[in-house]
Each structure stands twice: as structure tokens, then as C-alpha cells.
Design an enzyme around this catalytic site. Structure first.
Site, mmCIF file in Angstrom:
data_model
loop_
_atom_site.group_PDB
_atom_site.id
_atom_site.type_symbol
_atom_site.label_atom_id
_atom_site.label_comp_id
_atom_site.label_asym_id
_atom_site.label_seq_id
_atom_site.Cartn_x
_atom_site.Cartn_y
_atom_site.Cartn_z
ATOM 1 N NE ARG A 50 -2.794 0.483 3.412
ATOM 2 C CZ ARG A 50 -2.100 0.819 4.513
ATOM 3 N NH1 ARG A 50 -1.459 1.969 4.555
ATOM 4 N NH2 ARG A 50 -2.044 0.005 5.547
ATOM 5 C CE1 TYR A 102 -18.349 10.154 -14.815
ATOM 6 C CE2 TYR A 102 -17.196 10.248 -12.718
ATOM 7 C CZ TYR A 102 -17.933 9.550 -13.653
ATOM 8 O OH TYR A 102 -18.242 8.232 -13.418
ATOM 9 C CG ASP A 174 -10.995 14.870 -14.860
ATOM 10 O OD1 ASP A 174 -10.335 14.306 -15.749
ATOM 11 O OD2 ASP A 174 -11.953 14.321 -14.279
ATOM 12 C CE LYS A 199 -13.899 6.389 -18.249
ATOM 13 N NZ LYS A 199 -14.045 7.283 -17.148
HETATM 14 C C1 LIG Z 1 -13.772 13.151 -16.895
HETATM 15 C C2 LIG Z 1 -13.867 12.015 -15.927
HETATM 16 N N1 LIG Z 1 -13.256 12.121 -14.736
HETATM 17 C C3 LIG Z 1 -13.307 11.129 -13.823
HETATM 18 C C4 LIG Z 1 -13.995 9.968 -14.062
HETATM 19 C C5 LIG Z 1 -14.046 8.885 -13.003
HETATM 20 O O1 LIG Z 1 -13.154 7.880 -13.325
HETATM 21 P P1 LIG Z 1 -13.352 6.329 -12.894
HETATM 22 O O2 LIG Z 1 -14.590 5.854 -13.580
HETATM 23 O O3 LIG Z 1 -12.099 5.680 -13.389
HETATM 24 O O4 LIG Z 1 -13.490 6.298 -11.422
HETATM 25 C C6 LIG Z 1 -14.635 9.801 -15.296
HETATM 26 C C7 LIG Z 1 -15.374 8.561 -15.579
HETATM 27 O O5 LIG Z 1 -16.127 8.471 -16.532
HETATM 28 C C8 LIG Z 1 -14.572 10.850 -16.247
HETATM 29 O O6 LIG Z 1 -15.178 10.760 -17.445
#
Ligand SMILES: Cc1ncc(COP(=O)(O)O)c(C=O)c1O
Length: 392
Positions: A50, A102, A174, A199
Site C-alpha cells: 500500500r 463529471y 481533470d 479511459k
Molecule cells: C472526466 C472524468 N473524470 C473522472 C472519471 C471517473 O473515473 P473512474 O470511472 O475511473 O473512477 C470519469 C469517468 O467516466 C470521467 O469521465
């Protein structure tokens, strides 16, 4: 990483290209959860997975180099990365957030952070005056998504960073939609870059992972402490999958972005499509800011049909993309934000932000663009024309 090499070459030619012990050309997966210590006065570099693991560390160092940061952190999901970064905040702090953030981030802020006394305001980040007008003495973080999800709104990163610095707050960004191939926010002064590595970074719809990168050593120490304390670290098999995906990131994104532009142009000229959101279109309101701060427009676009009925007809007839949550993969993914990524947002809030029942999001994969266009054209032919749109 070699400064003289391009980003594309550095994806492959890095410290982790060859395993020093064996010559293996793939990073070894170290499954051990714990590490033998030869001396109880002084522990070795690794003691417990961890806190640190060589396979995870290879990914953490790789993403830190690609983003131009001092240290990277790998988490069990994008939301784990985002949530851990939010733990830098304390009770009584205030955060300013992109309004069409998101859905999972929205849920974390409104339903979880709020219970711990962290205040928030959602703002239209495309309007710097509006952002400035909402900064309070206790604002500690400005949280940006650009392009935003799902409306692909563009925020002026440099402008936000200037505002944040002038007001003593941190900027989190992000970077999931762009990846460091197309946008390097730390170079523009952002403090923490976050990713859903589920992604584009991994790219094959076969792993859930999150990453964070910071530029400043002191902040890196704080985030490391939180990563270890909260414990939402990425498993080693998944770290390896992200590392493998990264090797083809540049070529995947370049190809998908080329197709995305073609598809966006096709949709923009289609009478049954009411609006197309893609920063690569020259009439997109954020087009020139995006050109200035990024080196490409990415592979995600959204478009609006008349209503839920039109969406249903389209989705029933389209053949190539998978209809699913998520984005950023080799296969095209069509999703319906109202019922998928933004289902966590109350309908009223959703609609206020333009995430209406007619909106679809498309993440373009590696299929031939002409095949996708033909598929969409056919599916759109089944969609009923809205009476008032006939003259368009
Ligand atoms: C722009 C964006 N940020 C964060 C996330 C969250 O990521 P995760 O699904 O890997 O937890 C997503 C998920 O679709 C996203 O599209």
C-alpha cells in the site's frame, strides 16, 4: 526521459523500457504485499505494497514524467484519485467547480464532501469574471475539467491559474479527455492533474484506474501521505495494463481525433442533429482558447437530437459503437449522459447545465471514420424530423 525526443518516442523510450535485472522489455509485475527487512532500524525502499510497490511505482513515475510533474500517484479508480486529492481540503474550506463536471465528481462533492463541512459552488468556468466573483476568502481549490464532460466546454487554464494564484488557492484539473499527449496542465501552472486512467491512458476498456500528478514537492509529500492513509491504491496487474496501454496512447489518440473531427463535421451538417459540441469545430466558442492551450481536440464529442424519443430511435439503429458508460477506448462508445455519466445529477440541475434528454456523447475509437459516418447516417434516417426543424 530524453528532452530531445518527442512525446511519442518518450512513451516507449523511458526508464522502464528494459528491466535492469533481466533485460525484460516489459515491466515485471511484483505481486508481493510485503517485503522482507534486513534490519529493523532501517527499512528498505519497499516495506508494504500500500505504501509502495515497484510495478505501481513504474506507472507513477511514467505518468509524472509524461505530465511534467515531480511525482505521480496511482489509484484504484479515477474517482479514488479525485477523492483522495479532495482530502487536501479541510472543514470550512470552499471549492469552486466546473458546472458540468463529471457526474461522479459532482456526487462526491455534493453528497460526501458536504457532510465534512466542505463548501462548494458550481460555476461556468468559461467565464473568468464569474469565477472571480465566486472566490471567497476560504476558497482553497478551483476544480477544472477542460474540455468538460459532456458539453466539451473550454476553460482558459492560464486565466484560472492566474486567478487561483492571486487568491492563494490551488488548481486541480481533470485531464482525462486530453491526456498529456494533447494537454499538459502542469506546464500552465496547474497544481494537481487528475485522470481516470480507465479511459484513453489504458485505452482498451479492460481496467479501472486513476492517476494524480503534482508539480510541487511539498504538495507531493502531502498527497503521498493521503494516498497511503486512505489506501485506495491501484493493484499491480492493473498498473501493468495501464503501462501497456500508454505505449500506444499517441497513435490511438491521433487516429481517433482525426476521425472525431470528420464525424463532428458530418453531424454538424445533418438536419436531424440540433447541435454538435466538439472543440475542433471552428465555430465552437472555445476553439481558439483550446488551440492555444492544447495540441489537439481529442476524440470525444457530443451532439443533441430533438428529444429522448429521437435518442431511443438512434440508439436502436446504430450498429458500430457499443452503447455504454465510459469513453477513451479502441472501440467507439456511445453514451447517454442523462442516464449514464450524469445520472447522479438531479434532472433539474442536469437540464440547467444543458445535459438534456436529447444529448448523446460519442467517444470515437479506431474504426474507419467512413464506416462510422455511414452507420450514423443510416440510424439518423430512422429518427423522426422535428416539425419546426424541417426548414433548417
Ligand atoms: C472526466 C472524468 N473524470 C473522472 C472519471 C471517473 O473515473 P473512474 O470511472 O475511473 O473512477 C470519469 C469517468 O467516466 C470521467 O469521465
Amino acid at each position: 526521459m530524453e528532452k530531445s525526443f518527442s512525446f511519442q518516442t518518450n512513451l516507449l523510450h523511458n526508464k522502464w523500457k528494459i528491466d535492469e535485472q533481466t533485460g525484460a522489455v516489459s515491466v515485471p509485475i511484483q505481486h508481493a504485499s510485503t517485503f522482507h527487512q534486513a534490519d529493523f532500524d532501517e527499512f528498505g525502499k519497499y516495506d508494504y505494497s500500500r505504501s509502495g510497490n515497484p510495478t505501481r511505482e513504474a506507472l507513477e513515475e511514467t505518468i509524472a514524467e509524461l505530465e511534467g510533474g515531480v511525482r505521480g500517484f496511482a489509484f484504484s479508480s479515477g474517482m479514488a484519485a479525485i477523492s483522495t486529492a479532495f482530502l487536501l481540503l479541510s472543514k470550512g474550506d470552499h471549492v469552486l467547480v466546473t458546472e458540468d463536471v463529471y457526474g461522479g465528481t459532482y456526487r462526491m462533492i455534493t453528497e460526501v464532501l458536504s457532510r465534512f463541512g466542505i463548501e462548494y459552488t458550481f460555476v461556468d468556468m468559461t467565464d473568468l469574471h464569474e469565477v472571480a466573483s465566486h472566490i471567497r476568502p476560504n476558497t482553497k481549490v478551483i476544480y477544472v475539467e477542460t474540455p468538460s464532460n459532456p458539453l466539451l466546454k473550454i476553460t482558459d487554464i492560464h486565466g484560472i491559474v492566474k486567478l487561483a494564484k492571486a487568491n492563494g488557492c490551488l488548481t486541480f484539473l481533470d485531464n482525462t479527455f486530453m491526456t498529456p499527449t494533447l494537454q499538459r496542465p502542469l506546464d500552465l501552472g496547474v497544481d494537481v492533474v487528475l485522470h481516470s486512467a480507465t479511459k484513453f491512458l489504458s485505452g482498451h476498456s479492460d481496467v479501472v484506474a486513476g492517476l494524480a500528478v503534482v508539480k510541487d514537492k511539498e504538495l507531493a509529500d502531502q498527497l503521498y501521505k493521503l494516498q497511503n492513509a486512505f489506501g485506495a491504491v491501484l493493484g499491480v496487474q492493473d498498473a501493468w495494463l495501464v503501462l501497456r496501454g500508454l505505449k500506444t496512447l499517441h497513435v490511438r489518440l491521433e487516429q481517433s481525433a482525426q476521425s472525431a473531427l470528420k464525424i463532428a463535421q458530418f453531424l454538424a451538417n445533418h438536419p436531424k442533429v440540433e447541435e454538435v459540441y466538439y472543440p475542433g469545430l471552428s465555430d465552437h466558442p472555445g476553439h481558439s482558447i483550446h488551440r492555444y492551450q492544447a495540441s489537439g481536440f481529442g476524440a470525444v464529442l457530443s451532439f443533441r437530437l430533438a428529444d429522448e424519443e429521437a435518442v431511443r430511435t438512434f440508439v436502436q439503429h446504430v450498429k458500430i459503437p457499443v452503447f455504454a458508460v465510459s469513453l477513451g477506448a479502441v472501440e467507439s462508445i456511445l453514451s447517454y449522459p442523462a442516464k449514464m455519466s450524469h445520472a447522479a445529477m438531479p434532472k433539474e440541475e442536469r437540464e440547467k447545465r444543458g445535459i438534456t434528454d436529447g444529448l448523446l456523447r460519442l467517444s470515437v475509437g479506431l474504426e474507419a471514420a467512413d464506416d462510422l459516418i455511414a452507420d450514423f447516417d443510416k440510424a439518423l434516417s430512422y429518427v423522426k424530423t422535428r416539425p419546426e426543424a424541417v426548414s433548417r
